[in-house]
Design a protein around this motif. Structure first.
Motif, PDB file in Angstrom:
ATOM      1  N   GLU A   1      14.574  11.576  -4.270  1.00  0.00           N
ATOM      2  CA  GLU A   1      15.778  10.797  -3.990  1.00  0.00           C
ATOM      3  C   GLU A   1      15.815   9.527  -4.817  1.00  0.00           C
ATOM      4  N   LEU A   2      14.667   8.879  -4.994  1.00  0.00           N
ATOM      5  CA  LEU A   2      14.641   7.637  -5.760  1.00  0.00           C
ATOM      6  C   LEU A   2      14.980   7.890  -7.225  1.00  0.00           C
ATOM      7  N   PHE A   3      14.520   9.023  -7.777  1.00  0.00           N
ATOM      8  CA  PHE A   3      14.899   9.372  -9.150  1.00  0.00           C
ATOM      9  C   PHE A   3      16.410   9.565  -9.258  1.00  0.00           C
ATOM     10  N   LEU A   4      16.997  10.232  -8.284  1.00  0.00           N
ATOM     11  CA  LEU A   4      18.435  10.496  -8.356  1.00  0.00           C
ATOM     12  C   LEU A   4      19.260   9.264  -8.006  1.00  0.00           C
ATOM     13  N   ILE A   5      18.739   8.366  -7.180  1.00  0.00           N
ATOM     14  CA  ILE A   5      19.405   7.082  -6.965  1.00  0.00           C
ATOM     15  C   ILE A   5      19.443   6.304  -8.270  1.00  0.00           C
ATOM     16  N   SER A   6      18.307   6.245  -8.947  1.00  0.00           N
ATOM     17  CA  SER A   6      18.261   5.539 -10.227  1.00  0.00           C
ATOM     18  C   SER A   6      19.212   6.170 -11.231  1.00  0.00           C
ATOM     19  N   ALA A   7      19.247   7.490 -11.272  1.00  0.00           N
ATOM     20  CA  ALA A   7      20.143   8.178 -12.208  1.00  0.00           C
ATOM     21  C   ALA A   7      21.596   7.829 -11.915  1.00  0.00           C
TER      22      ALA A   7
ATOM     23  N   THR B   1       0.845  -1.189   0.000  1.00  0.00           N
ATOM     24  CA  THR B   1       0.000   0.000   0.000  1.00  0.00           C
ATOM     25  C   THR B   1       0.879   1.236   0.000  1.00  0.00           C
ATOM     26  N   THR B   2       0.246   2.386  -0.053  1.00  0.00           N
ATOM     27  CA  THR B   2       0.964   3.665   0.003  1.00  0.00           C
ATOM     28  C   THR B   2       0.592   4.373   1.294  1.00  0.00           C
ATOM     29  N   ASN B   3       1.598   4.688   2.102  1.00  0.00           N
ATOM     30  CA  ASN B   3       1.374   5.400   3.354  1.00  0.00           C
ATOM     31  C   ASN B   3       2.559   6.330   3.564  1.00  0.00           C
ATOM     32  N   ARG B   4       2.293   7.560   3.874  1.00  0.00           N
ATOM     33  CA  ARG B   4       3.367   8.562   3.981  1.00  0.00           C
ATOM     34  C   ARG B   4       4.012   8.621   5.360  1.00  0.00           C
ATOM     35  N   VAL B   5       3.363   8.055   6.390  1.00  0.00           N
ATOM     36  CA  VAL B   5       3.885   8.172   7.751  1.00  0.00           C
ATOM     37  C   VAL B   5       4.136   6.829   8.428  1.00  0.00           C
ATOM     38  N   ARG B   6       3.825   5.741   7.742  1.00  0.00           N
ATOM     39  CA  ARG B   6       4.087   4.406   8.262  1.00  0.00           C
ATOM     40  C   ARG B   6       4.761   3.576   7.187  1.00  0.00           C
ATOM     41  N   ALA B   7       5.548   2.610   7.610  1.00  0.00           N
ATOM     42  CA  ALA B   7       6.272   1.766   6.667  1.00  0.00           C
ATOM     43  C   ALA B   7       5.321   0.800   5.961  1.00  0.00           C
ATOM     44  N   THR B   8       5.521   0.648   4.662  1.00  0.00           N
ATOM     45  CA  THR B   8       4.843  -0.353   3.845  1.00  0.00           C
ATOM     46  C   THR B   8       5.914  -1.075   3.036  1.00  0.00           C
ATOM     47  N   ARG B   9       5.486  -1.990   2.209  1.00  0.00           N
ATOM     48  CA  ARG B   9       6.461  -2.686   1.367  1.00  0.00           C
ATOM     49  C   ARG B   9       7.189  -1.699   0.450  1.00  0.00           C
TER      50      ARG B   9
ATOM     51  N   ILE C   1       3.824   6.155 -10.864  1.00  0.00           N
ATOM     52  CA  ILE C   1       3.553   7.577 -11.016  1.00  0.00           C
ATOM     53  C   ILE C   1       2.199   7.986 -10.441  1.00  0.00           C
ATOM     54  N   THR C   2       1.314   7.025 -10.235  1.00  0.00           N
ATOM     55  CA  THR C   2       0.027   7.350  -9.619  1.00  0.00           C
ATOM     56  C   THR C   2       0.211   7.758  -8.167  1.00  0.00           C
ATOM     57  N   ASN C   3       1.073   7.055  -7.459  1.00  0.00           N
ATOM     58  CA  ASN C   3       1.253   7.294  -6.031  1.00  0.00           C
ATOM     59  C   ASN C   3       2.459   8.165  -5.695  1.00  0.00           C
ATOM     60  N   TYR C   4       3.466   8.206  -6.580  1.00  0.00           N
ATOM     61  CA  TYR C   4       4.699   8.937  -6.262  1.00  0.00           C
ATOM     62  C   TYR C   4       5.147   9.850  -7.400  1.00  0.00           C
ATOM     63  N   PRO C   5       4.298  10.759  -7.844  1.00  0.00           N
ATOM     64  CA  PRO C   5       4.758  11.726  -8.845  1.00  0.00           C
ATOM     65  C   PRO C   5       5.580  12.823  -8.186  1.00  0.00           C
TER      66      PRO C   5
ATOM     67  N   THR D   1       2.258  14.773   1.183  1.00  0.00           N
ATOM     68  CA  THR D   1       2.043  14.909  -0.255  1.00  0.00           C
ATOM     69  C   THR D   1       2.611  13.694  -0.988  1.00  0.00           C
ATOM     70  N   PRO D   2       2.275  13.508  -2.260  1.00  0.00           N
ATOM     71  CA  PRO D   2       2.836  12.393  -3.024  1.00  0.00           C
ATOM     72  C   PRO D   2       4.352  12.420  -3.126  1.00  0.00           C
ATOM     73  N   GLU D   3       4.982  13.537  -2.793  1.00  0.00           N
ATOM     74  CA  GLU D   3       6.435  13.617  -2.781  1.00  0.00           C
ATOM     75  C   GLU D   3       7.038  12.708  -1.714  1.00  0.00           C
TER      76      GLU D   3
END
Length: 448
Positions: free
Chosen positions: A344-350, A201-209, A240-244, A260-262
């Motif tokens: 950060e994930l975009f720049l890690i991938s880069a 799932t997507t959660n901004r304040v708790r850990a998910t997968r 991109i639906t959950n993390y744009p 926010t989705p960020e």
């Protein structure tokens, strides 16, 4: 660490595990002993709330851990009279530095709260506590312990790996320090344990997968495992639906925004549970102390439209001409602290793609972050130039988050950028209070 244990054992028996956000807004049970804290579903949830509260503590992500790291970078000036924080800016941190002790204690307290959950939740007998919910709370505890040991490892190198709840000084007596490699190996082990337990799932304040995947991407980057870093980063950058990426840059913090989705993971605060960031950044005119401020070099970069783009929103100026950081500005100080952002994930991938010599893919991910900042695509074409462009982008993107110093250390660029040639200074000293009570704990080289 033993002084931490003494402190924690004394207070943990009487402190309530209080709330951090909507999930954390349940009244805790007060005055419950360790032997009784996790006995049913409700007390397990209370323990997890306390674990997140510890993560958000002012000694950890609430201020000190973050400030100790970004003060070692090259973006700030010191404006206060206290020398305890100036030592970080000068790379002359002493073992008796109170801030070092504060962070060490706060992170190990977080570890211990996770350890209690990991040790006790599996044995809870409660027919109202289904396995799916039990697994989720256990997975969250494994994730938070992984994050805590990752932060300990990158700050001090190898540390003592305490994997059981600590209820007395004798519980971890003579526990020797592990290497940094072994510390990171434990981080990976905990993340591997957490992943199947957590929901997708997507959660901004708790850990998910997904939060596990994000931290795995960061861990693999630090270990130079480029393919794995890219693999796990892409799991989120393609969602991109959950993390744009949010446009413009200040969308994730301006106008009292939260969750926010960020954000892949942020810590949460309330009027009764504020963070300490705001007062350190804001000037006296805004009710703060402005203990540190953006330096001239950083201001020149961030205020240059061709380099900083719309990231200039992270700084502001008083009527008297004083510049200050403006990411933490709310009153009361309920500003989130950002643990992992999608940028950060975009720049890690880069970076991982560039290291693998997949330069076109590297530029695509780098340009996604630049585009959000209102910048033109990068002109870098060679591997070396692309890696430098990513480094420079990270400097601005995460200027007021705990990345810059660690980035320079892990890439071997600290000496060239900051002039700090003594490699012993790339990690902090073990707090002298810990050494005085634990003779098995060995100081980092160069701090004797």
């Amino acid at each position: 660490m033993k002084s931490y244990i003494q402190l924690f054992t004394a207070i943990y028996l009487v402190l309530a595990l209080t709330a951090c956000q909507k999930f954390l807004d349940v009244s805790p049970k007060d005055d419950v002993s360790d032997e009784q804290t996790i006995t049913d579903k409700a007390s397990a949830e209370t323990a997890i709330r306390g674990m997140y509260r510890s993560l958000a503590d002012n000694g950890y992500y609430g201020s000190s851990f973050q400030s100790n790291s970004y003060l070692q970078g090259d973006n700030l000036d010191w404006t206060d009279s206290r020398t305890v924080s100036l030592q970080f800016l000068q790379h002359n941190v002493r073992p008796d530095n109170d801030e070092v002790q504060t962070v060490w204690t706060a992170i190990y307290e977080t570890v211990n709260r996770a350890n209690y959950a990991i040790a006790k939740i599996p044995g809870v007998q409660d027919p109202l506590f289904p396995q799916s919910e039990r697994d989720q709370l256990l997975g969250e505890a494994y994730f938070v312990r992984a994050l805590a040991y990752f932060d300990l490892g990158r700050t001090w190198g190898g540390v003592q790996l305490v994997l059981e709840p600590t209820e007395s000084i004798a519980a971890s007596k003579d526990l020797t320090r592990s290497s940094q490699a072994d510390t990171y190996a434990q981080v990976l082990k905990d993340l591997e344990a957490a992943e199947p337990l957590l929901p997708l799932t997507t959660n901004r304040v708790r850990a998910t997968r997904k939060t596990v995947w994000a931290l795995r991407a960061r861990l693999h980057l630090y270990r130079g495992e480029w393919a794995a870093a890219n693999e796990y980063a892409d799991k989120l950058t393609t969602d991109i639906t959950n993390y744009p990426l949010q446009s413009p840059y200040n969308s994730f913090f301006a106008n009292n925004a939260v969750g926010t989705p960020e954000s892949v993971l942020e810590t949460s605060y309330s009027a009764n549970n504020t963070n300490a960031h705001r007062s350190q950044w804001q000037p006296p005119a805004n009710g703060g102390t402005r203990r540190w401020a953006p330096n001239a070099a950083f201001l020149a970069l961030v205020n240059d439209p061709a380099i900083g783009g719309n990231r200039s929103a992270m700084v502001a100026q008083t009527a008297q001409g004083q510049w200050y950081g403006n990411m933490y500005y709310r009153s009361p100080a309920t500003d989130p602290a950002y643990v992992i952002r999608i940028a950060e994930l975009f720049l890690i991938s880069a970076e991982a793609q560039a290291q693998l010599n997949n330069l076109d893919s590297a530029r695509i991910n780098l340009n996604a972050v630049r585009n959000r900042a209102g910048l033109a695509p990068t002109t870098a074409t060679t591997q070396q130039n692309i890696l430098l462009a990513i480094e420079n982008e990270r400097r601005l993107e995460f200027a007021f988050e705990p990345h810059r110093w660690y980035d320079l250390v892990r890439t071997g660029r600290a000496a060239a950028v900051t002039g700090v040639t003594d490699v012993n200074k790339y990690v902090l000293p073990i707090p002298i209070q810990e050494l005085s009570v634990d003779k098995s704990l060995v100081q980092n080289p160069g701090y004797n």
